[in-house]
Design a protein around this motif. Structure first.
Motif, PDB file in Angstrom:
ATOM      1  N   ASN A 158       6.654 -40.161 -25.231  1.00  0.00           N
ATOM      2  CA  ASN A 158       7.312 -42.011 -25.351  1.00  0.00           C
ATOM      3  C   ASN A 158       8.066 -41.954 -24.628  1.00  0.00           C
ATOM      4  O   ASN A 158       7.984 -43.156 -24.068  1.00  0.00           O
ATOM      5  N   ASP A 159       8.016 -40.984 -23.111  1.00  0.00           N
ATOM      6  CA  ASP A 159       9.393 -41.649 -21.535  1.00  0.00           C
ATOM      7  C   ASP A 159       8.277 -42.109 -20.580  1.00  0.00           C
ATOM      8  O   ASP A 159       7.728 -41.461 -20.652  1.00  0.00           O
ATOM      9  N   PRO A 160       8.823 -43.299 -19.962  1.00  0.00           N
ATOM     10  CA  PRO A 160       8.083 -44.100 -19.217  1.00  0.00           C
ATOM     11  C   PRO A 160       8.456 -43.255 -18.026  1.00  0.00           C
ATOM     12  O   PRO A 160       7.405 -43.062 -17.133  1.00  0.00           O
ATOM     13  N   ALA A 161       9.086 -41.979 -17.486  1.00  0.00           N
ATOM     14  CA  ALA A 161       9.922 -41.297 -16.415  1.00  0.00           C
ATOM     15  C   ALA A 161       8.860 -40.214 -16.792  1.00  0.00           C
ATOM     16  O   ALA A 161       8.759 -39.618 -15.386  1.00  0.00           O
ATOM     17  N   SER A 162       8.380 -40.124 -17.535  1.00  0.00           N
ATOM     18  CA  SER A 162       7.251 -39.096 -17.922  1.00  0.00           C
ATOM     19  C   SER A 162       6.262 -39.229 -16.916  1.00  0.00           C
ATOM     20  O   SER A 162       4.894 -38.371 -16.740  1.00  0.00           O
ATOM     21  N   TYR A 163       5.581 -41.175 -16.648  1.00  0.00           N
ATOM     22  CA  TYR A 163       4.468 -41.208 -16.251  1.00  0.00           C
ATOM     23  C   TYR A 163       4.697 -41.584 -14.797  1.00  0.00           C
ATOM     24  O   TYR A 163       5.415 -42.196 -14.406  1.00  0.00           O
ATOM     25  N   ASP A 164       4.204 -41.372 -13.800  1.00  0.00           N
ATOM     26  CA  ASP A 164       3.834 -41.806 -12.542  1.00  0.00           C
ATOM     27  C   ASP A 164       2.398 -42.610 -12.212  1.00  0.00           C
ATOM     28  O   ASP A 164       1.299 -42.509 -12.056  1.00  0.00           O
ATOM     29  N   PHE A 165       3.251 -44.489 -12.171  1.00  0.00           N
ATOM     30  CA  PHE A 165       1.511 -45.629 -12.169  1.00  0.00           C
ATOM     31  C   PHE A 165       1.383 -45.820 -10.827  1.00  0.00           C
ATOM     32  O   PHE A 165       0.967 -46.358 -10.632  1.00  0.00           O
ATOM     33  N   GLU A 166       2.277 -45.157 -10.172  1.00  0.00           N
ATOM     34  CA  GLU A 166       2.528 -46.275  -8.959  1.00  0.00           C
ATOM     35  C   GLU A 166       1.471 -46.309  -7.789  1.00  0.00           C
ATOM     36  O   GLU A 166       1.103 -47.327  -7.595  1.00  0.00           O
ATOM     37  N   TYR A 167       0.936 -45.577  -8.096  1.00  0.00           N
ATOM     38  CA  TYR A 167      -0.777 -45.257  -6.972  1.00  0.00           C
ATOM     39  C   TYR A 167      -2.191 -45.726  -7.482  1.00  0.00           C
ATOM     40  O   TYR A 167      -3.010 -46.557  -7.442  1.00  0.00           O
ATOM     41  N   THR A 168      -1.978 -45.615  -9.160  1.00  0.00           N
ATOM     42  CA  THR A 168      -2.615 -46.109 -10.011  1.00  0.00           C
ATOM     43  C   THR A 168      -2.502 -47.907  -9.755  1.00  0.00           C
ATOM     44  O   THR A 168      -3.742 -48.321 -10.319  1.00  0.00           O
ATOM     45  N   ASP A 169      -1.234 -47.979  -9.973  1.00  0.00           N
ATOM     46  CA  ASP A 169      -0.728 -49.650 -10.012  1.00  0.00           C
ATOM     47  C   ASP A 169      -1.982 -50.843  -8.555  1.00  0.00           C
ATOM     48  O   ASP A 169      -2.353 -51.656  -9.188  1.00  0.00           O
TER      49      ASP A 169
END
Length: 449
Positions: free
Chosen positions: A81-92
């Protein structure tokens, strides 16, 4: 003499999406910008969807940090539930590349195939938590969660080829048992459909649709759980296009058995030419994909797909790799295999399929019409090594209507890349013409009415 009859007055319904691909456009942005990218070719062909599978293998997508669930959510013990747990940079960036190429994303939730070291293809420690992680990925791209977006991505596919096994018994896509996979899949499907009832969620991208044991295990479990697939996805690598018609029938019969015909889409989301998977046959396959034979197979497959029960086809692969017959992997300029996508894209935009009937099992054709135009794509494909090297194909065009018409003939062969070959003008309602066609050549006949 082979005969092809095309009747522009006979409507067969809408043109289906036969020209989607796996993976997104790419290109050099630090040195050459548009001079080494294929975004304009995606837009030119009107590629509708890009499936996000095996992106991890291409550094141009920064694949080791993109798309796969375990690459976005790197510590499974973290708080989902914590956005900090996700790495979206390159999928974005990956998702944006599809949009920049004019395409929608068909998002595969799961992992890329792992032929060697296994990292992302183990059963998750907690199936429901994995589903909640996917929920947040969807919310990021569709609802703006975690500084996200509102792309409105409609299709979300759970996993890839859980049923593929090598001769030594190893599976590069699922390290658990078939029974574990069914439990995992139904858990994820139930959660995601509860969260997003209006999205299309399905799978499981079986490596083919021919294994009745796998098919029934999946659909029996869905029926028991009161669940239904929005789409049933499967793969098919063939050595002749007409096999896609029989695959479509097999998959449609499965839907009928469970009362899902007309309710669950049939999506062939990996396909390409393959004579064999080992030795000389594999080498032949890859060489063919990169040349004129591969382009003819693409044209024939699209024609057969349009004639089949399959609703949607996605070519594997537009990612720079050995399976990409569309683009040169260095400069990203079109190969022979790109041009059938361009031809079909133009017919898809016309909208309505017209009747085309071939009396030769090796001459494949599909046609479409719009308000004032019509077009036919036809190709001569024969897998036999001793096949005739050319054929005369007589085309009979009927239903042309009144007034003067212009007919343009574009040719894709060893010397030409969908170049204008000749032009006819006629006031007749029917026109016959003979085209000398070398093996693996593809014609695009365009009629202006």
């Amino acid at each position: 003499m082979s005969n092809l009859k095309a009747d522009i007055s006979k409507n067969l319904g809408k043109m289906k999406i036969m020209h989607s691909v796996n993976n997104v456009p790419t290109g050099e942005t630090t040195r050459c910008a548009d001079n080494m990218s294929n975004f304009k070719y995606f837009r030119e062909a009107g590629i509708p969807y890009c499936r996000s599978h095996d992106a991890a293998f291409y550094s141009g997508y920064c694949g080791e940090f993109a798309v796969d669930v375990h690459r976005i959510f790197r510590n499974f013990d973290a708080d989902e539930n914590d956005p900090a747990s996700y790495d979206f940079e390159y999928t974005d960036k990956y998702v944006k590349a599809a949009a920049d190429g004019g395409a929608e994303v068909f998002y595969r939730l799961g992992a890329s195939i792992e032929h060697k070291k296994k990292v992302g293809t183990y059963p998750p420690k907690d199936f429901l938590k994995w589903a909640r992680i996917c929920e947040h990925i969807i919310r990021h791209y569709n609802e703006g969660w975690a500084d996200g977006y509102s792309y409105g991505i409609e299709y979300w596919e759970i996993w890839n080829e859980p049923d593929i096994y090598h001769a030594d018994g190893t599976n590069p896509c699922w390290q658990g048992t078939p029974e574990q996979f069914i439990e995992f899949f139904t858990t994820a499907l139930k959660h995601l459909k509860a969260c997003f009832p209006d999205l299309k969620i399905g799978g499981p991208a079986f490596c083919h649709c021919l294994n009745d044991n796998n098919n029934h295990m999946l659909f029996d479990a869905l029926q028991k759980e009161g669940l239904a697939l929005d789409f049933f996805s499967f793969h098919g690598y063939k050595n002749t296009p007409k096999k896609y018609i029989s695959d479509g029938e097999r998959a449609y019969d499965l839907l009928c058995e469970y009362g899902r015909q007309g309710k669950t889409e049939l999506i062939l989301d990996e396909w390409n030419y393959a004579r064999g998977w080992t030795g000389d046959e594999y080498i032949h396959s890859i060489r063919a994909i990169k040349g004129l034979k591969g382009s003819s197979f693409v044209a024939g497959a699209m024609a057969c797909g349009q004639a089949s029960k399959i609703d949607h086809m996605m070519y594997y692969d537009a990612r720079p790799c050995s399976w990409n017959g569309m683009f040169d992997t260095t400069f990203l300029t079109p190969l022979k295999g790109y041009y059938p996508f361009k031809m079909y894209g133009e017919m898809y935009r016309m909208g309505t399929q017209i009747e085309t009937v071939s009396d030769d099992e090796h001459v494949f054709a599909v046609g479409a019409k719009g308000e004032n135009t019509a077009a036919i794509m036809l190709t001569y494909f024969d897998e036999a090594d001793d096949a005739p090297q050319s054929k005369d194909i007589e085309i009979s065009l009927s239903g042309l209507g009144d007034g003067e018409k212009k007919i343009e003939y574009y040719l894709l062969d060893e010397e030409r890349d969908m170049e204008l070959f000749r032009t006819n003008k006629t006031s007749a309602a029917t026109l016959k013409t003979t085209l000398e066609t070398k093996i693996y050549s593809t014609w695009f006949v365009k009629i202006y009415m």
